[in-house]
Scaffold this motif. Sequence first.
Motif, PDB file in Angstrom:
ATOM      1  N   ASP A 105      44.256  33.541  51.835  1.00 22.02           N
ATOM      2  CA  ASP A 105      45.058  35.372  51.188  1.00 22.02           C
ATOM      3  C   ASP A 105      44.269  36.520  52.364  1.00 22.02           C
ATOM      4  O   ASP A 105      43.233  36.812  52.567  1.00 22.02           O
ATOM      5  CB  ASP A 105      44.401  35.521  49.257  1.00 22.02           C
ATOM      6  CG  ASP A 105      45.164  36.537  49.508  1.00 22.02           C
ATOM      7  OD1 ASP A 105      45.689  37.122  49.789  1.00 22.02           O
ATOM      8  OD2 ASP A 105      43.903  36.960  48.140  1.00 22.02           O
ATOM      9  N   GLY A 106      45.819  36.604  52.500  1.00 27.56           N
ATOM     10  CA  GLY A 106      45.540  38.017  53.602  1.00 27.56           C
ATOM     11  C   GLY A 106      44.711  38.004  54.431  1.00 27.56           C
ATOM     12  O   GLY A 106      44.318  38.517  55.554  1.00 27.56           O
ATOM     13  N   GLY A 107      45.152  36.520  55.279  1.00 30.11           N
ATOM     14  CA  GLY A 107      44.309  35.996  56.855  1.00 30.11           C
ATOM     15  C   GLY A 107      42.729  35.526  57.001  1.00 30.11           C
ATOM     16  O   GLY A 107      42.436  35.197  57.503  1.00 30.11           O
ATOM     17  N   GLN A 108      41.753  35.710  55.164  1.00 31.83           N
ATOM     18  CA  GLN A 108      40.940  35.213  55.351  1.00 31.83           C
ATOM     19  C   GLN A 108      40.960  33.659  54.056  1.00 31.83           C
ATOM     20  O   GLN A 108      41.827  33.644  52.877  1.00 31.83           O
ATOM     21  CB  GLN A 108      40.501  36.490  54.534  1.00 31.83           C
ATOM     22  CG  GLN A 108      40.190  37.601  55.087  1.00 31.83           C
ATOM     23  CD  GLN A 108      38.989  39.161  55.069  1.00 31.83           C
ATOM     24  OE1 GLN A 108      39.221  39.184  53.508  1.00 31.83           O
ATOM     25  NE2 GLN A 108      38.785  39.145  55.716  1.00 31.83           N
ATOM     26  N   ARG A 109      39.706  33.324  54.490  1.00 33.36           N
ATOM     27  CA  ARG A 109      39.440  32.067  54.013  1.00 33.36           C
ATOM     28  C   ARG A 109      38.822  32.277  52.207  1.00 33.36           C
ATOM     29  O   ARG A 109      38.726  32.998  52.013  1.00 33.36           O
ATOM     30  CB  ARG A 109      38.664  31.527  53.841  1.00 33.36           C
ATOM     31  CG  ARG A 109      39.271  30.782  55.495  1.00 33.36           C
ATOM     32  CD  ARG A 109      38.043  29.736  56.241  1.00 33.36           C
ATOM     33  NE  ARG A 109      38.140  29.062  55.257  1.00 33.36           N
ATOM     34  CZ  ARG A 109      36.542  27.551  55.808  1.00 33.36           C
ATOM     35  NH1 ARG A 109      36.087  27.817  56.863  1.00 33.36           N
ATOM     36  NH2 ARG A 109      36.531  26.272  55.348  1.00 33.36           N
ATOM     37  N   LEU A 110      39.516  31.456  51.517  1.00 31.78           N
ATOM     38  CA  LEU A 110      39.377  32.155  50.041  1.00 31.78           C
ATOM     39  C   LEU A 110      39.160  30.600  49.541  1.00 31.78           C
ATOM     40  O   LEU A 110      39.480  29.839  49.538  1.00 31.78           O
ATOM     41  CB  LEU A 110      40.707  31.841  49.672  1.00 31.78           C
ATOM     42  CG  LEU A 110      41.283  32.567  47.737  1.00 31.78           C
ATOM     43  CD1 LEU A 110      40.322  33.732  46.798  1.00 31.78           C
ATOM     44  CD2 LEU A 110      42.494  32.561  47.395  1.00 31.78           C
ATOM     45  N   VAL A 111      38.329  30.722  47.547  1.00 35.40           N
ATOM     46  CA  VAL A 111      37.850  29.667  46.963  1.00 35.40           C
ATOM     47  C   VAL A 111      37.333  30.651  46.408  1.00 35.40           C
ATOM     48  O   VAL A 111      37.620  30.987  45.104  1.00 35.40           O
ATOM     49  CB  VAL A 111      35.899  29.563  47.164  1.00 35.40           C
ATOM     50  CG1 VAL A 111      35.753  28.367  46.141  1.00 35.40           C
ATOM     51  CG2 VAL A 111      35.709  28.946  49.083  1.00 35.40           C
ATOM     52  N   THR A 112      38.659  30.124  44.964  1.00 32.97           N
ATOM     53  CA  THR A 112      38.683  30.007  44.134  1.00 32.97           C
ATOM     54  C   THR A 112      38.206  29.974  42.875  1.00 32.97           C
ATOM     55  O   THR A 112      37.503  28.394  42.824  1.00 32.97           O
ATOM     56  CB  THR A 112      40.528  29.880  42.888  1.00 32.97           C
ATOM     57  OG1 THR A 112      41.277  30.502  44.023  1.00 32.97           O
ATOM     58  CG2 THR A 112      40.784  30.925  42.323  1.00 32.97           C
ATOM     59  N   VAL A 113      37.522  30.568  42.120  1.00 33.35           N
ATOM     60  CA  VAL A 113      36.745  30.017  40.685  1.00 33.35           C
ATOM     61  C   VAL A 113      36.895  31.279  39.279  1.00 33.35           C
ATOM     62  O   VAL A 113      36.819  31.821  39.012  1.00 33.35           O
ATOM     63  CB  VAL A 113      35.472  30.576  40.802  1.00 33.35           C
ATOM     64  CG1 VAL A 113      34.144  29.759  39.600  1.00 33.35           C
ATOM     65  CG2 VAL A 113      34.876  30.014  41.729  1.00 33.35           C
TER      66      VAL A 113
END
Length: 338
Positions: A105-113
């Motif tokens: 997201d926006g060039g950054q890695r994302l982990v959704t909780v």
Amino acid sequence: MDLQFKRQSGTPTIAIQLAPQALAATGLKAQDVLDTIETAYAGARVGQAFHGTRTVDVDVLLPESWRHQPAQLARLMIASPLGPVPLAQVARIDVTQDRYSIQHDGGQRLVTVTFNTGGGSLQRIVQAAQRTIAASVKLPQGVYLDYTGAAAAEQQTRNELVLYSALAMGLILIILFVSFRWRVNSWLVLANLPFSLIGSVLAIAVTGVGISLGAVVGLVTVFGVSARNAILQLAHYEHLVEVEGAAWNAELVLRGANERLIPILMTAAVTALGLAPLAFGLSRPGQEIEGPMAVTVLGGLVSSTLLNLVVLPALAERYVQLHPRADAKAVAQPEGAA
């Protein structure tokens, strides 16, 4: 509360690490090995054949029985200047685990909780989660938390609702002062509105739903219902005096309240019947907005109905002062006006 997150690791993976010294000893390049592996497992088009008038592409790849057996990968023969060599001779093959998907997201890695609430105010639960995480979780450098979802959307919607309500209130003030022939009636409507919310505030406090989006929508609804009833009540007084020529006194105040009794009670009763099922299902999942709204409206209907039928007529009798004009009609002014 059920906590859910998308696992990004744990997928079985075959890792192939080429050995530079072994490649040099056999006269191979890294690209030669990679091309052979790609051809064997993904296929490569090597030509075309003709079947009558149809053109058929010719692809080369390993048989299905070999491609579905990872152990056979080490025996894959690679063509080199010194003759075919097995892949195990020029590379190290390991079975490991890796991420099967990486979200950005926006060039950054994302982990959704994510989590679902079991009841109560959504904003209150999210605020409690934020305090607990801030006190007990230490994030590594470069990692930060961003709270989104239904709670953030609710907060944004609530801010927009407050802004639009303020604009609507300004428009209502203009309409009241333009519409009423008795100026004091505009002030009576404005004075009556805040007190009509007493029942809503008590209902929110008793049920513990908090000031959520549903509660704010309920407050605005009660505000509108109370304003409508007050405007119709005072406009009826104006009609009785200005059109029917009745004298302004306590008997007229009581008559006007009695004539508006049935419409006001019917409005409150029909609204309450429609919202009662939502209020009874306050703690059910999926009713985080409808439940608090129903409770707020039901509480406000009680207080606003009593105010419009009991308090508003008494205020009208106390503060509406009629003065005769040259054409024998009546003009209403606030008490104490010159």
